[in-house]
Design an enzyme around this catalytic site. Structure first.
Site, PDB file in Angstrom:
ATOM      1  N   HIS A 116      56.943  45.959  41.595  1.00 11.50           N
ATOM      2  CA  HIS A 116      57.167  45.766  43.028  1.00 11.50           C
ATOM      3  C   HIS A 116      56.940  47.054  43.805  1.00 11.50           C
ATOM      4  O   HIS A 116      56.520  47.040  44.955  1.00 11.50           O
ATOM      5  CB  HIS A 116      58.578  45.210  43.264  1.00 11.50           C
ATOM      6  CG  HIS A 116      58.630  43.729  43.091  1.00 11.50           C
ATOM      7  ND1 HIS A 116      59.655  43.071  42.487  1.00 11.50           N
ATOM      8  CD2 HIS A 116      57.736  42.783  43.448  1.00 11.50           C
ATOM      9  CE1 HIS A 116      59.405  41.779  42.484  1.00 11.50           C
ATOM     10  NE2 HIS A 116      58.244  41.571  43.054  1.00 11.50           N
ATOM     11  N   GLU A 143      38.161  26.885  31.922  1.00 12.00           N
ATOM     12  CA  GLU A 143      38.438  28.147  31.251  1.00 12.00           C
ATOM     13  C   GLU A 143      38.393  28.032  29.733  1.00 12.00           C
ATOM     14  O   GLU A 143      38.813  28.922  29.002  1.00 12.00           O
ATOM     15  CB  GLU A 143      39.759  28.765  31.731  1.00 12.00           C
ATOM     16  CG  GLU A 143      40.911  27.841  31.870  1.00 12.00           C
ATOM     17  CD  GLU A 143      42.143  28.504  32.512  1.00 12.00           C
ATOM     18  OE1 GLU A 143      42.148  29.715  32.768  1.00 12.00           O
ATOM     19  OE2 GLU A 143      43.120  27.782  32.736  1.00 12.00           O
ATOM     20  N   ASP A 191      40.158  33.596  30.880  1.00 10.54           N
ATOM     21  CA  ASP A 191      40.313  32.819  29.654  1.00 10.54           C
ATOM     22  C   ASP A 191      38.981  32.342  29.112  1.00 10.54           C
ATOM     23  O   ASP A 191      38.787  32.301  27.896  1.00 10.54           O
ATOM     24  CB  ASP A 191      41.236  31.614  29.908  1.00 10.54           C
ATOM     25  CG  ASP A 191      42.692  32.015  29.816  1.00 10.54           C
ATOM     26  OD1 ASP A 191      43.035  32.742  28.863  1.00 10.54           O
ATOM     27  OD2 ASP A 191      43.475  31.635  30.698  1.00 10.54           O
ATOM     28  N   CYS A 226      38.122  32.112  39.851  1.00 11.55           N
ATOM     29  CA  CYS A 226      39.355  32.850  40.156  1.00 11.55           C
ATOM     30  C   CYS A 226      39.708  33.891  39.095  1.00 11.55           C
ATOM     31  O   CYS A 226      40.814  34.411  39.102  1.00 11.55           O
ATOM     32  CB  CYS A 226      40.512  31.895  40.398  1.00 11.55           C
ATOM     33  SG  CYS A 226      40.885  30.846  38.989  1.00 11.55           S
TER      34      CYS A 226
HETATM   35  C1  PEP Z   1      41.745  32.960  34.265  1.00 11.36           C
HETATM   36  O1  PEP Z   1      41.992  32.629  33.109  1.00 11.36           O
HETATM   37  O2  PEP Z   1      40.658  33.459  34.632  1.00 11.36           O
HETATM   38  C2  PEP Z   1      42.763  32.801  35.315  1.00 11.36           C
HETATM   39  C3  PEP Z   1      42.473  33.020  36.569  1.00 11.36           C
HETATM   40  O3  PEP Z   1      44.022  32.454  34.939  1.00 11.36           O
HETATM   41  P1  PEP Z   1      45.076  33.438  34.237  1.00 11.36           P
HETATM   42  O4  PEP Z   1      44.515  34.825  34.319  1.00 11.36           O
HETATM   43  O5  PEP Z   1      46.339  33.257  34.987  1.00 11.36           O
HETATM   44  O6  PEP Z   1      45.126  32.890  32.856  1.00 11.36           O
HETATM   45 MG    MG Z   2      43.656  31.321  32.700  1.00  9.91          MG
END
Ligand code: PEP
Ligand code: MG
Length: 596
Positions: free
Chosen positions: A198, A440, A464, A511
């Site tokens: 934080h 993923e 992932d 993402c």
């Molecule tokens: C990913 O796997 O790219 C993702 C965005 O999810 P996390 O990093 O939370 O597994």
């Molecule tokens: Mg993931």
């Protein structure tokens, strides 16, 4: 690093907040509260000792409330963090644990508190995710504040600093960090802390350079030493020589100019020179990051990692807890799109409120959607909370780690049942809520055409996807060099998912962390993604970079990249074509590398 820099005393830590600060160090001394006196108490004193503890907690709450009142509106995310720390002061394990120690073991409140804190820390230590180390340090900050009130030493007064200095501390709590007066403090460095602590989050929101986790800064640096804090590279240089100082002064000027310009244009849409519009969204794990997402010009929330609401507590969150959190998020975001990912626990994130079976390979085990489908009661609570929040904003739902199409079908069925039961109870739910699948796992890419018929959007979780494609544990440093986002294989997988999405007419987002690294951007644009999401701070530079690219040229680059054999070949290709325009963007958000 050049020879001249190497000749200085260079300390490496974690760049928690970007920018460069050059100035005199100010060592923040404090009472050492690590060792407390142990005192046995008689049965007749138990009640008074419990009350003394409760009184100290109340004073600590009062103190944080006062700090919170002084926070200006533009830094409202810091107020959220302080709220979460006020809640931590009453954390069950900490609060009731201490009371239990006083009552059962008949020890003084200071000692009881310390035993309770040790217990919480031990619990967190068992978990590999760095998130838990950060939450453990939050607990320590909270308990130190209580201890300071018990001991009558009172909290340290950062607000008393009256010179333009760089603070050097063993650790700073978020409450202390928020008291930093921007006109007096140029930056800060600490021995403890991490990027996701934080304290790091507050430093970024204050936009002052900070390097954390330096381990021995307080031993090596004395008040009055001249130091350079390079928050981009996560480096601190002590007593720099003339040459280094000059280099860093000019680097600081360059950086400040670039930052001012990028920030000024952060709300301009990310559209290439030939009209290809990319949505650039934020990834968040905590509600308090939303303000930063908006401030940095995000088009929406591309990924809300909701598991964090389950991780730092002894019991599962209630439907009402979740609903309020999602509703707050929806209200802050207004019209902007919010992608709420359903619970992604297991793998490397375990909740102490859920019973876990021992697994040889947790990353390949009962994780994410697999866990939710086997625990429909927990899943339903979350889905109901999301559905209840849906009329308050532009919310869509995303299922993580889909590896079989039946999982999506089953998850949608549970979602429908949850919506039906809310309907029956007369609780309003948005009618057209969109549902997406995270791509993923390689099997999800290979059946993307089938999956596309079941969902309204895809989001590539490349963190992932890369892990499962190359069979490398994403948190294992020993195989980190095999983790290669620009590998032609990764590009082929993304390309295949994009093709399936386009054919089905659904959105395709990305993402994973690779979206925030400028070197990947020309390729991601060329692959024709619709939406890329990342940590909020990276957004302005990425948007600016998109505006400098031509979609047509990026498409040609992808065609060439797909013919390459290795990630290094692709990287070379990108640098040959875009090296210059990437240079400043990478400098702006470099992770350990100052310049290309
Ligand atoms: C990913 O796997 O790219 C993702 C965005 O999810 P996390 O990093 O939370 O597994
Ligand atoms: Mg993931």
């Amino acid at each position: 690093m050049s020879d001249s820099i190497a000749a200085n005393l260079v300390m490496k830590g974690i760049g928690a907040s970007m920018g460069i600060a050059i100035g005199k160090a100010y060592l923040l001394e404090r009472e050492e509260v690590d060792i407390v006196e142990r005192r046995s108490i008689g049965p007749e004193d138990v009640e008074a000792e419990v009350n003394r503890f409760k009184d100290a907690v109340n004073k600590a709450v009062e103190h944080l409330r006062r700090v919170k009142e002084d926070i200006s509106d533009e830094h409202s995310e810091q107020a959220y963090i302080l709220d979460s720390h006020i809640m931590l002061l009453k954390d069950r394990m900490l609060y009731e644990g201490t009371v239990e120690q006083i009552v059962q073991n008949r020890v003084n409140a200071e000692q009881a508190l310390q035993i309770a804190v040790e217990g919480v820390k031990k619990n967190f230590k068992k978990m590999p995710d760095p998130y838990f180390a950060d939450r453990a340090s939050d607990i320590v900050h909270a308990s130190n504040l209580i201890l300071e009130h018990l001991l009558g030493t009172g909290p340290s007064r950062i607000s008393d600093i009256d010179k333009r200095v760089i603070i050097v501390a063993r650790d700073l709590s978020p409450a202390e960090t928020t008291q930093i007066q921007l006109e007096r403090v140029k930056g800060f460095i600490t021995d403890l802390g991490s990027h996701t602590s934080h304290t790091g989050i507050v430093a970024r929101s204050l936009e002052i350079p900070a390097v954390l986790g330096l381990k021995k800064a307080t031993e090596v640096i004395k008040t009055g030493d001249l130091i350079i804090v390079d928050g981009n590279a996560g480096v601190v240089i002590v007593d720099p020589n003339e040459e280094t100082l000059e280099r860093y002064h000019s680097r600081k000027d360059q950086f400040d100019t670039y930052q001012a310009e990028v920030t000024r244009t952060s709300h301009v849409p990310a559209e290439t020179t030939d009209g290809y519009r990319l949505k650039v969204s934020a990834n968040i794990s905590l509600l308090e990051e939303v303000v930063s997402a908006i401030d940095h010009g995000s088009d929406g929330i591309g990924l809300y990692r909701t598991e964090f609401l389950y991780l730092n507590r002894a019991s599962l969150p209630s439907e009402q807890d979740l609903f309020e959190n999602y509703k707050d998020l929806a209200e802050i975001m207004g019209e902007r799109e919010i992608t709420i990912r359903t619970l992604d626990v297991g793998g490397d994130k375990f909740s102490s409120s859920i019973q876990w079976a021992e697994e040889m390979n947790p990353a390949l085990g009962l994780r994410a959607i697999r866990f939710c489908l086997q625990s429909p009661a927990i899943f339903t609570v979350q889905l109901r909370a999301i559905l209840r929040a849906s009329p308050f904003g532009n919310i869509r739902i995303m299922f993580p780690m889909v590896s079989h199409v039946e999982e999506v079908v089953q998850a949608k069925r549970i979602l429908k049942e949850a919506a039906k039961s809310l309907d029956k109870e007369g609780i309003p739910v948005a009618r057209d809520i969109q549902v997406g699948a995270m791509i993923e796992v390689p099997s999800a890419v290979l059946m993307a055409d089938v999956l596309a018929k079941e969902v309204d959007f895809f989001s590539l979780g490349t963190n992932d996807l890369i892990q499962y494609t190359f069979a490398i544990d994403r948190v294992n440093k020993q195989v980190a060099d095999l983790y290669q986002p620009l590998h032609p294989v990764v590009l082929k997988l993304i390309g295949q998912a994009v093709k399936a999405a386009k054919e089905a007419g659904i959105e395709i987002a990305l993402c994973g962390e690779m979206g925030a690294d400028p070197i990947n951007l020309p390729i991601l644009v060329g692959l024709e993604l619709d939406n890329i999401s990342m940590n909020p701070v990276s957004i302005p530079a990425i948007k600016r970079l998109v505006r400098s690219l031509s979609f047509r040229e990026c498409s040609s680059l992808v065609k060439e990249a797909l013919k390459q054999r290795t990630a290094a070949d692709v990287r070379r290709l990108v640098l040959e074509a875009y090296g210059e325009s990437l240079e400043m963007a990478r400098f702006f958000q470099s992770n350990g590398q100052v310049l290309l």
